[in-house]
Design a protein around this motif. Structure first.
Motif: not given
Length: 71
Positions: A15-17, A27-31, A42-43
């Protein structure tokens, strides 16, 4: 503690902020991994490196952002 995590996290878990760049270029994504670590990537490079953080380190990072200690 930071460690590289194998990219074995399902695509739908990332998911992205809501605060990601307006042009969707920053964008960075986290999980969250099954072992409790938080993974970040890095998205724009979904198949690139993935970093993992212990749950304690991730909680500290998020708290730092929320209280303004990390900008």
């Amino acid at each position: 503690m930071m460690q590289e995590v194998p990219p074995a996290i399902p695509g739908e878990a990332w998911f992205k902020s809501s605060y990601s760049g307006a042009g969707h270029t920053e964008c960075v994504e986290a999980a969250y991994a099954a072992d409790g670590t938080a993974a970040v990537r890095d998205s724009k490079r979904a198949t690139g490196p993935v970093l993992g953080f212990s749950s304690a380190a991730w909680a500290g990072f998020v708290a730092g952002i929320r209280n303004g200690a990390i900008a």
